[in-house]
Design a protein around this motif. Sequence first.
Motif, PDB file in Angstrom:
ATOM      1  N   THR A  23     -14.309  17.949 -13.285  1.00 43.53           N
ATOM      2  CA  THR A  23     -14.788  17.319 -12.052  1.00 43.53           C
ATOM      3  C   THR A  23     -14.513  15.818 -12.087  1.00 43.53           C
ATOM      4  N   ALA A  24     -14.753  15.191 -13.221  1.00 42.23           N
ATOM      5  CA  ALA A  24     -14.493  13.761 -13.366  1.00 42.23           C
ATOM      6  C   ALA A  24     -13.004  13.456 -13.215  1.00 42.23           C
ATOM      7  N   LEU A  25     -12.150  14.310 -13.752  1.00 42.87           N
ATOM      8  CA  LEU A  25     -10.708  14.105 -13.610  1.00 42.87           C
ATOM      9  C   LEU A  25     -10.285  14.206 -12.150  1.00 42.87           C
ATOM     10  N   ARG A  26     -10.853  15.159 -11.437  1.00 41.70           N
ATOM     11  CA  ARG A  26     -10.550  15.271 -10.002  1.00 41.70           C
ATOM     12  C   ARG A  26     -10.973  13.997  -9.258  1.00 41.70           C
ATOM     13  N   GLU A  27     -12.149  13.484  -9.590  1.00 38.41           N
ATOM     14  CA  GLU A  27     -12.631  12.255  -8.955  1.00 38.41           C
ATOM     15  C   GLU A  27     -11.733  11.071  -9.289  1.00 38.41           C
ATOM     16  N   ARG A  28     -11.323  10.972 -10.554  1.00 39.97           N
ATOM     17  CA  ARG A  28     -10.424   9.874 -10.955  1.00 39.97           C
ATOM     18  C   ARG A  28      -9.080   9.987 -10.237  1.00 39.97           C
ATOM     19  N   THR A  29      -8.609  11.202 -10.031  1.00 39.24           N
ATOM     20  CA  THR A  29      -7.349  11.416  -9.314  1.00 39.24           C
ATOM     21  C   THR A  29      -7.475  10.913  -7.881  1.00 39.24           C
ATOM     22  N   GLN A  30      -8.588  11.182  -7.243  1.00 42.57           N
ATOM     23  CA  GLN A  30      -8.801  10.704  -5.880  1.00 42.57           C
ATOM     24  C   GLN A  30      -8.898   9.182  -5.834  1.00 42.57           C
ATOM     25  N   ARG A  31      -9.595   8.599  -6.798  1.00 42.28           N
ATOM     26  CA  ARG A  31      -9.725   7.142  -6.843  1.00 42.28           C
ATOM     27  C   ARG A  31      -8.406   6.460  -7.177  1.00 42.28           C
ATOM     28  N   THR A  38      -0.031   7.194  -7.457  1.00 49.01           N
ATOM     29  CA  THR A  38       0.222   8.539  -6.970  1.00 49.01           C
ATOM     30  C   THR A  38       0.220   9.490  -8.154  1.00 49.01           C
ATOM     31  N   VAL A  39      -0.685  10.451  -8.142  1.00 47.55           N
ATOM     32  CA  VAL A  39      -0.704  11.487  -9.173  1.00 47.55           C
ATOM     33  C   VAL A  39       0.169  12.620  -8.651  1.00 47.55           C
ATOM     34  N   LYS A  40       1.377  12.723  -9.208  1.00 48.66           N
ATOM     35  CA  LYS A  40       2.336  13.736  -8.764  1.00 48.66           C
ATOM     36  C   LYS A  40       1.937  15.126  -9.230  1.00 48.66           C
ATOM     37  N   ALA A  41       1.375  15.209 -10.432  1.00 52.77           N
ATOM     38  CA  ALA A  41       0.969  16.498 -10.992  1.00 52.77           C
ATOM     39  C   ALA A  41      -0.073  16.256 -12.073  1.00 52.77           C
ATOM     40  N   LEU A  42      -1.002  17.191 -12.178  1.00 49.58           N
ATOM     41  CA  LEU A  42      -2.010  17.167 -13.239  1.00 49.58           C
ATOM     42  C   LEU A  42      -2.205  18.601 -13.699  1.00 49.58           C
ATOM     43  N   TYR A  43      -2.001  18.823 -14.985  1.00 49.95           N
ATOM     44  CA  TYR A  43      -2.071  20.164 -15.551  1.00 49.95           C
ATOM     45  C   TYR A  43      -3.027  20.208 -16.732  1.00 49.95           C
ATOM     46  N   VAL A  44      -3.697  21.332 -16.886  1.00 46.82           N
ATOM     47  CA  VAL A  44      -4.402  21.662 -18.122  1.00 46.82           C
ATOM     48  C   VAL A  44      -3.389  22.434 -18.950  1.00 46.82           C
ATOM     49  N   THR A  45      -3.234  22.052 -20.217  1.00 45.51           N
ATOM     50  CA  THR A  45      -2.169  22.623 -21.030  1.00 45.51           C
ATOM     51  C   THR A  45      -2.709  23.270 -22.302  1.00 45.51           C
ATOM     52  N   GLN A  46      -1.881  24.125 -22.881  1.00 48.24           N
ATOM     53  CA  GLN A  46      -2.159  24.718 -24.182  1.00 48.24           C
ATOM     54  C   GLN A  46      -1.314  23.989 -25.208  1.00 48.24           C
ATOM     55  N   GLY A  47      -1.799  23.887 -26.402  1.00 49.05           N
ATOM     56  CA  GLY A  47      -1.014  23.259 -27.464  1.00 49.05           C
ATOM     57  C   GLY A  47      -1.668  21.995 -27.965  1.00 49.05           C
ATOM     58  N   VAL A  48      -0.860  21.036 -28.351  1.00 48.38           N
ATOM     59  CA  VAL A  48      -1.339  19.798 -28.962  1.00 48.38           C
ATOM     60  C   VAL A  48      -2.177  18.976 -27.982  1.00 48.38           C
ATOM     61  N   TYR A  49      -1.809  18.993 -26.703  1.00 52.77           N
ATOM     62  CA  TYR A  49      -2.533  18.228 -25.685  1.00 52.77           C
ATOM     63  C   TYR A  49      -3.277  19.174 -24.756  1.00 52.77           C
ATOM     64  N   ASP A  50      -4.416  18.707 -24.261  1.00 51.79           N
ATOM     65  CA  ASP A  50      -5.234  19.494 -23.335  1.00 51.79           C
ATOM     66  C   ASP A  50      -4.835  19.279 -21.883  1.00 51.79           C
ATOM     67  N   LEU A  51      -4.225  18.113 -21.604  1.00 50.17           N
ATOM     68  CA  LEU A  51      -3.879  17.735 -20.238  1.00 50.17           C
ATOM     69  C   LEU A  51      -2.525  17.048 -20.216  1.00 50.17           C
ATOM     70  N   ALA A  52      -1.843  17.170 -19.083  1.00 52.62           N
ATOM     71  CA  ALA A  52      -0.600  16.431 -18.857  1.00 52.62           C
ATOM     72  C   ALA A  52      -0.558  16.025 -17.393  1.00 52.62           C
ATOM     73  N   ALA A  53      -0.148  14.790 -17.141  1.00 50.72           N
ATOM     74  CA  ALA A  53      -0.063  14.293 -15.770  1.00 50.72           C
ATOM     75  C   ALA A  53       1.220  13.504 -15.598  1.00 50.72           C
ATOM     76  N   LEU A  54       1.744  13.532 -14.392  1.00 48.03           N
ATOM     77  CA  LEU A  54       2.867  12.686 -14.003  1.00 48.03           C
ATOM     78  C   LEU A  54       2.355  11.793 -12.892  1.00 48.03           C
ATOM     79  N   VAL A  55       2.397  10.478 -13.129  1.00 47.97           N
ATOM     80  CA  VAL A  55       1.891   9.527 -12.133  1.00 47.97           C
ATOM     81  C   VAL A  55       2.930   8.451 -11.864  1.00 47.97           C
ATOM     82  N   GLU A  56       2.804   7.858 -10.685  1.00 46.12           N
ATOM     83  CA  GLU A  56       3.642   6.727 -10.311  1.00 46.12           C
ATOM     84  C   GLU A  56       2.744   5.617  -9.800  1.00 46.12           C
ATOM     85  N   GLY A  57       3.085   4.388 -10.154  1.00 46.55           N
ATOM     86  CA  GLY A  57       2.309   3.259  -9.671  1.00 46.55           C
ATOM     87  C   GLY A  57       2.737   1.968 -10.323  1.00 46.55           C
TER      88      GLY A  57
END
Length: 96
Positions: A23-31, A38-57
Amino acid sequence: MAAYVILGNLTEKGAADIKAALTALRERTQRAAERGITVKALYVTQGVYDLAALVEGEEQAVMAGLFALAADGLVRTTTLRAFSLDEVDQILGRTA
């Protein structure tokens, strides 16, 4: 605008209440949009990392967003500046 790949891991606090963390990540994405990020993509991932995002700014706006995310104490990030192939061509054109 600069592009970034952001890799994240939940902290113990974030993992203990995963629903609140998401929920906090969704709020941060909106802010982020309010800061010109611009948050182009936000994913929950398996493996070494729990999350991956592509942003521009703009660099300082992205850093401010990352500082705010870190202050929440739910996610720790690793940030990679990403360059498109066209950008790399322009960079290589500057080499002698």
